[in-house]
Design a protein around this motif. Structure first.
Motif, short mmCIF file in Angstrom:
data_model
loop_
_atom_site.label_atom_id
_atom_site.label_comp_id
_atom_site.label_asym_id
_atom_site.label_seq_id
_atom_site.Cartn_x
_atom_site.Cartn_y
_atom_site.Cartn_z
N LEU A 59 0.84 -1.18 0.00
CA LEU A 59 0.00 0.00 0.00
C LEU A 59 0.88 1.25 0.00
O LEU A 59 1.55 1.54 0.99
N ARG A 62 -0.57 8.06 -0.99
CA ARG A 62 -1.45 8.58 -2.02
C ARG A 62 -0.63 9.35 -3.05
O ARG A 62 0.21 10.17 -2.72
N ARG A 259 -9.05 -0.03 3.30
CA ARG A 259 -7.68 -0.52 3.43
C ARG A 259 -7.64 -2.02 3.70
O ARG A 259 -6.80 -2.74 3.14
N ALA A 262 -8.65 -3.81 0.44
CA ALA A 262 -7.57 -3.68 -0.55
C ALA A 262 -6.38 -4.56 -0.19
O ALA A 262 -5.78 -5.21 -1.06
N ALA A 263 -6.03 -4.57 1.11
CA ALA A 263 -4.92 -5.40 1.53
C ALA A 263 -5.20 -6.88 1.27
O ALA A 263 -4.31 -7.64 0.87
N ASN A 266 -4.87 -7.49 -2.49
CA ASN A 266 -3.45 -7.51 -2.84
C ASN A 266 -2.78 -8.80 -2.38
O ASN A 266 -1.90 -9.34 -3.05
N ASP A 286 -5.46 3.97 -5.24
CA ASP A 286 -4.34 4.31 -4.35
C ASP A 286 -3.87 3.07 -3.59
O ASP A 286 -2.71 2.99 -3.18
N TYR A 287 -4.77 2.12 -3.38
CA TYR A 287 -4.47 0.95 -2.57
C TYR A 287 -4.26 -0.32 -3.39
O TYR A 287 -3.47 -1.18 -3.01
#
Length: 322
Positions: A59, A62, A259, A262-263, A266, A286-287
């Motif tokens: 991450l 930004r 977050r 997104a984590a 990912n 962004d993430y």
């Protein structure tokens, strides 16, 4: 469309999940919501697949553009001149969509409301409200549009939704194990017994910061918007799709939930799978850093670029891209 039948069967025989070929898609066709199951399950060492992350998965701050190696993996999904209409009215929605997605890549499609973004995702997974009139899509070397929806699911196509539906009377544990075992059975792999599945599932809950109590709750029933999105990604984690289509997973999420989601996404990425995101906003990107950003308008992809394209869109709107 299949939803009511599958729900009835599951409720009648909840202790005999191994006999079902229930997929996530079959449970979420209601209200124009169709989702897809996992493919290419790596039963020998699933944790290895989860741990294989590219450097661009971290991450970043930004505005940071992380360079990823793209265009080198095998082609997983290729859409060529895809046209589609609403089945009941013959209204044209897609008017020649072209996109190529390779293993290891992340793609983002952005565009105004009504541009065809969500329709494209539904066409890919076989939603019955849409009819393909021209073009083709090749998924892992096979003609996608020749497959039934459940076959596309078994091949490894997954779709998460903006508004996941509730399934009263069916616990998350029951649903996830039935879906997972259906996938494994289709691949000729041994199915999980309850204890094996529990051990398989708990680490995935932890990666999403989901309390273990989620397992005993009915699927999406009484969930907040953020909890529903986490539950969607939990299903993706369990099913480990080759191509995950994420339709506005950022909608309705606060910063912390975004977050976490997104984590988790990912963490599922590796050199053998790919992600196609549909979003209106830069904040998701962004993430989950995309390799390619596509702008859709009027049922076509009119512009393709790197992450910088999303920044241009955020700063100057769609007029800045013309």
């Amino acid at each position: 469309w299949h939803y009511q039948w599958h729900q009835h069967e599951l409720l009648q025989t909840k202790t005999k999940h191994d006999d079902f070929h229930i997929t996530k898609m079959a449970a979420t066709m209601m209200n124009s919501r169709l989702s897809m199951s996992r493919t290419a399950q790596q039963s020998a060492a699933p944790s290895v697949a989860f741990g294989a992350r590219r450097a661009c998965n971290k991450l970043p701050a930004r505005g940071t553009v992380v360079k990823c190696v793209a265009g080198e993996g095998k082609i997983l999904l290729e859409a060529k001149n895809v046209h589609s209409v609403i089945d009941e009215t013959d209204q044209a929605i897609l008017k020649g969509v072209n996109i190529t997605i390779r293993a290891g890549e992340v793609h983002a499609i952005m565009g105004k409301n009504g541009s065809g973004k969500s329709t494209f995702s539904k066409v890919l997974v076989g939603h019955p409200s849409y009819r393909v009139t021209e073009g083709e899509a090749i998924f892992k070397g096979k003609a996608l549009f020749d497959m039934k929806p459940e076959e596309r699911s078994h091949e490894g196509l997954f779709l998460s939704f903006q508004s996941p539906i509730e399934i009263p009377g069916v616990s998350n544990t029951d649903f996830l194990r039935a879906a997972c075992n259906a996938r494994r059975k289709s691949l000729g792999q041994p199915e999980f017994d309850p204890l094996e599945f529990y051990a398989y599932l708990v680490p995935k809950l932890e990666s999403l910061n989901m309390d273990i109590s989620f397992l005993n709750r009915n699927v999406n029933e009484g969930f907040s918007g953020g909890e529903k999105k986490r539950n969607e990604i939990l299903q993706l984690s369990v099913l480990e799709a080759d191509v995950a289509i994420l339709d506005e997973i950022d909608s309705g999420l606060d910063v912390d939930a975004l977050r976490d989601v997104a984590a988790a996404v990912n963490g599922l990425r590796n050199e053998n799978n790919a992600v196609l995101m549909i979003t209106h906003y830069q904040r998701l990107l962004d993430y989950i850093k995309p390799d390619f950003v596509h702008i859709m308008e009027g049922g076509q992809i009119i512009k393709t670029g790197g992450p910088e394209l999303a920044f241009q869109l955020e700063e100057g709107g769609f007029a800045a891209l013309k």
